[in-house]
Motif scaffolding. Structure first.
Motif, PDB file in Angstrom:
ATOM      1  N   TRP A  92       0.843  -1.205   0.000  1.00 40.04           N
ATOM      2  CA  TRP A  92       0.000   0.000   0.000  1.00 40.04           C
ATOM      3  C   TRP A  92       0.876   1.254   0.000  1.00 40.04           C
ATOM      4  O   TRP A  92       0.659   2.179  -0.792  1.00 40.04           O
ATOM      5  CB  TRP A  92      -0.903  -0.033   1.232  1.00 40.04           C
ATOM      6  CG  TRP A  92      -1.952   1.037   1.317  1.00 40.04           C
ATOM      7  CD1 TRP A  92      -3.266   0.931   0.991  1.00 40.04           C
ATOM      8  CD2 TRP A  92      -1.771   2.384   1.787  1.00 40.04           C
ATOM      9  NE1 TRP A  92      -3.921   2.120   1.221  1.00 40.04           N
ATOM     10  CE2 TRP A  92      -3.027   3.028   1.711  1.00 40.04           C
ATOM     11  CE3 TRP A  92      -0.676   3.102   2.258  1.00 40.04           C
ATOM     12  CZ2 TRP A  92      -3.207   4.360   2.087  1.00 40.04           C
ATOM     13  CZ3 TRP A  92      -0.849   4.431   2.632  1.00 40.04           C
ATOM     14  CH2 TRP A  92      -2.095   5.046   2.547  1.00 40.04           C
ATOM     15  N   ILE A 127      -4.204  11.191   4.812  1.00 32.26           N
ATOM     16  CA  ILE A 127      -4.790   9.895   4.462  1.00 32.26           C
ATOM     17  C   ILE A 127      -4.642   9.011   5.688  1.00 32.26           C
ATOM     18  O   ILE A 127      -3.541   8.853   6.231  1.00 32.26           O
ATOM     19  CB  ILE A 127      -4.093   9.267   3.247  1.00 32.26           C
ATOM     20  CG1 ILE A 127      -4.234  10.182   2.020  1.00 32.26           C
ATOM     21  CG2 ILE A 127      -4.691   7.887   2.938  1.00 32.26           C
ATOM     22  CD1 ILE A 127      -3.395   9.740   0.831  1.00 32.26           C
ATOM     23  N   VAL A 146      -5.228   5.392   7.760  1.00 31.35           N
ATOM     24  CA  VAL A 146      -5.485   3.951   7.827  1.00 31.35           C
ATOM     25  C   VAL A 146      -5.411   3.573   9.304  1.00 31.35           C
ATOM     26  O   VAL A 146      -4.347   3.236   9.826  1.00 31.35           O
ATOM     27  CB  VAL A 146      -4.458   3.141   7.007  1.00 31.35           C
ATOM     28  CG1 VAL A 146      -4.852   1.664   6.965  1.00 31.35           C
ATOM     29  CG2 VAL A 146      -4.337   3.690   5.595  1.00 31.35           C
ATOM     30  N   SER A 177      -8.666   5.231   4.228  1.00 29.71           N
ATOM     31  CA  SER A 177      -8.304   4.203   3.251  1.00 29.71           C
ATOM     32  C   SER A 177      -8.054   2.886   3.963  1.00 29.71           C
ATOM     33  O   SER A 177      -7.493   2.868   5.067  1.00 29.71           O
ATOM     34  CB  SER A 177      -7.045   4.622   2.479  1.00 29.71           C
ATOM     35  OG  SER A 177      -6.697   3.639   1.513  1.00 29.71           O
ATOM     36  N   ASN A 178      -8.499   1.806   3.357  1.00 30.30           N
ATOM     37  CA  ASN A 178      -8.238   0.433   3.802  1.00 30.30           C
ATOM     38  C   ASN A 178      -8.999   0.030   5.062  1.00 30.30           C
ATOM     39  O   ASN A 178      -9.710  -0.956   5.064  1.00 30.30           O
ATOM     40  CB  ASN A 178      -6.737   0.183   3.983  1.00 30.30           C
ATOM     41  CG  ASN A 178      -6.431  -1.234   4.417  1.00 30.30           C
ATOM     42  OD1 ASN A 178      -6.024  -1.479   5.534  1.00 30.30           O
ATOM     43  ND2 ASN A 178      -6.645  -2.180   3.528  1.00 30.30           N
ATOM     44  N   TYR A 225     -13.816   8.120   1.889  1.00 32.57           N
ATOM     45  CA  TYR A 225     -13.199   6.832   2.210  1.00 32.57           C
ATOM     46  C   TYR A 225     -12.969   6.061   0.921  1.00 32.57           C
ATOM     47  O   TYR A 225     -13.876   5.937   0.088  1.00 32.57           O
ATOM     48  CB  TYR A 225     -14.091   6.008   3.150  1.00 32.57           C
ATOM     49  CG  TYR A 225     -13.532   4.633   3.454  1.00 32.57           C
ATOM     50  CD1 TYR A 225     -12.506   4.471   4.376  1.00 32.57           C
ATOM     51  CD2 TYR A 225     -14.022   3.508   2.800  1.00 32.57           C
ATOM     52  CE1 TYR A 225     -11.979   3.209   4.644  1.00 32.57           C
ATOM     53  CE2 TYR A 225     -13.503   2.250   3.055  1.00 32.57           C
ATOM     54  CZ  TYR A 225     -12.483   2.112   3.984  1.00 32.57           C
ATOM     55  OH  TYR A 225     -11.966   0.866   4.230  1.00 32.57           O
ATOM     56  N   VAL A 226     -11.750   5.530   0.765  1.00 27.84           N
ATOM     57  CA  VAL A 226     -11.410   4.708  -0.395  1.00 27.84           C
ATOM     58  C   VAL A 226     -10.920   3.357   0.132  1.00 27.84           C
ATOM     59  O   VAL A 226      -9.817   3.251   0.673  1.00 27.84           O
ATOM     60  CB  VAL A 226     -10.323   5.360  -1.264  1.00 27.84           C
ATOM     61  CG1 VAL A 226     -10.062   4.501  -2.509  1.00 27.84           C
ATOM     62  CG2 VAL A 226     -10.719   6.778  -1.677  1.00 27.84           C
ATOM     63  N   GLY A 227     -11.736   2.342   0.008  1.00 25.94           N
ATOM     64  CA  GLY A 227     -11.373   1.027   0.529  1.00 25.94           C
ATOM     65  C   GLY A 227     -12.263  -0.045  -0.067  1.00 25.94           C
ATOM     66  O   GLY A 227     -12.854   0.145  -1.132  1.00 25.94           O
ATOM     67  N   GLN A 253      -6.471   1.269  -3.539  1.00 27.28           N
ATOM     68  CA  GLN A 253      -6.870   1.961  -2.319  1.00 27.28           C
ATOM     69  C   GLN A 253      -5.953   3.154  -2.041  1.00 27.28           C
ATOM     70  O   GLN A 253      -6.418   4.263  -1.739  1.00 27.28           O
ATOM     71  CB  GLN A 253      -6.836   0.999  -1.136  1.00 27.28           C
ATOM     72  CG  GLN A 253      -7.911  -0.073  -1.176  1.00 27.28           C
ATOM     73  CD  GLN A 253      -7.864  -0.991   0.027  1.00 27.28           C
ATOM     74  OE1 GLN A 253      -7.047  -0.821   0.934  1.00 27.28           O
ATOM     75  NE2 GLN A 253      -8.741  -1.976   0.051  1.00 27.28           N
ATOM     76  N   ALA A 254      -4.644   2.947  -2.119  1.00 27.38           N
ATOM     77  CA  ALA A 254      -3.689   4.010  -1.798  1.00 27.38           C
ATOM     78  C   ALA A 254      -3.723   5.135  -2.823  1.00 27.38           C
ATOM     79  O   ALA A 254      -3.832   6.319  -2.478  1.00 27.38           O
ATOM     80  CB  ALA A 254      -2.280   3.422  -1.694  1.00 27.38           C
ATOM     81  N   ALA A 274      -7.002   7.015  -2.796  1.00 27.08           N
ATOM     82  CA  ALA A 274      -7.099   7.920  -1.650  1.00 27.08           C
ATOM     83  C   ALA A 274      -6.293   9.190  -1.889  1.00 27.08           C
ATOM     84  O   ALA A 274      -6.727  10.289  -1.520  1.00 27.08           O
ATOM     85  CB  ALA A 274      -6.621   7.210  -0.390  1.00 27.08           C
TER      86      ALA A 274
END
Length: 326
Positions: A41, A86, A88, A112-113, A124-126, A267-268, A271
């Protein structure tokens, strides 16, 4: 020039790096960098085109699997007036305090994640961990014919992935009432901890365990090592994990386990694109992940949530996935 820092612990304020005024400074507070998935990631974040072209300055903080450490790192980023963060998080509840502090300072936070229980998150990106937990358990249950005994290796208690994947596990297990859960315990995403637990379970439940539900690949691989160390055949167990880390891909190729790929790169980089859209006017995404996942539209980076799909690892795609790790 791109500047990247791996910050192990921020107990005192770090010296703010000198960056060009027009280059946003974005921090990535990740729960820990010991295992391969978060290393993948983090590497993907550094490989983002905006980072490579010097259009953003990225600082990666290693949270060392400690909510307090992550809180301190947020305080550092707030003090140094980072443009965006960002996040996690290691803990779904404890992380909310950090998000609140950043929000009060006017700094957008993109998750993220893993998730944080806060309505102050910018986006949110996951991936849907309930879904992966169901897929994981369903594979094991299908392999054992919906009968017999299983053990569950859980992630860190209180992290969103552990909570949601367990929910998915239980949804699948509810479809197989003749399956018993012999043991259920956290191994903290650790291969070594999972190996120790599995060694103990193989002794206390001699000949009784049919399936191993590992909430990540590291723990599933630890269970496999314990099985082999006990002189038993892996073929006699149904073992599955989540993430698609390199060793798991090799194990899938060898027929030892199943895995579900969690796309760390998407995801990374997704984000970071969303974080950049939060701080730069009329920003267009630079990562190619938005064209790879056509069912996850960009929508100007304004959506509250972006869900990256899961990809089951199988004979058809495992070689191609391994080729990406070279």
């Amino acid at each position: 020039m791109k500047k990247t820092l791996i910050a192990m612990l921020a107990t005192s304020a770090l010296t703010a790096p000198a960056v060009a005024q027009d280059v946003p400074q974005i921090g990535a507070a990740v729960y820990g960098l010991n295992a391969e998935f978060m290393q993948i990631w983090s590497a993907a974040l550094e490989e983002h085109p905006a980072v490579q072209e010097g259009l953003v300055d990225i600082t990666i903080f290693d949270g060392r699997y400690d909510a307090l450490v992550q809180q301190e790192q947020f305080e550092t980023m707030i003090t140094q007036e980072f443009d965006a963060i960002i996040f996690v998080p290691i803990d779904i509840e404890a992380g909310a305090t950090a998000v609140e502090a950043a929000s009060e300072a006017g700094i957008p936070v993109v998750g993220s994640n893993t998730r944080v229980n806060s309505d102050l998150l910018h986006s949110y990106v996951g991936s849907d961990d309930v879904r992966s937990g169901y897929m994981l358990a369903r594979y094991v249950l299908d392999q054992i014919g919906c009968e017999g005994n299983v053990v569950i290796l859980e992630g860190p208690i209180g992290q969103s992935a552990q909570i949601s994947r367990l929910e998915g596990n239980m949804q699948a297990l509810a479809e197989c009432p003749d399956v018993n859960i012999l043991e259920q315990q956290t191994a903290n995403w650790s291969r070594a901890e999972a190996q120790t637990l599995m060694e103990n379970w193989l002794t206390s439940h001699d000949g009784e365990i049919d399936g191993v539900i590992g909430q990540n690949d590291e723990m599933a691989l630890g269970a496999i090592e314990a099985i082999r160390a006990a002189g038993l055949s892996v073929d006699d167990f149904a073992v599955a994990g989540i993430d698609g880390i390199t060793d798991a891909l090799v194990a899938v190729q060898g027929g030892d386990m199943a895995s579900i790929l969690q796309d760390a790169r998407a995801q990374a980089q997704g984000a970071l694109d969303v974080a950049l859209a939060a701080v730069k006017d009329d920003y267009e995404p630079m990562s190619d992940i938005w064209t790879s996942y056509t069912d996850m539209p960009w929508n100007a980076g304004a959506d509250a949530e972006y869900s990256v799909p899961w990809t089951p690892v199988n004979d058809e795609n495992v070689e191609a996935l391994l080729a990406t790790r070279q």
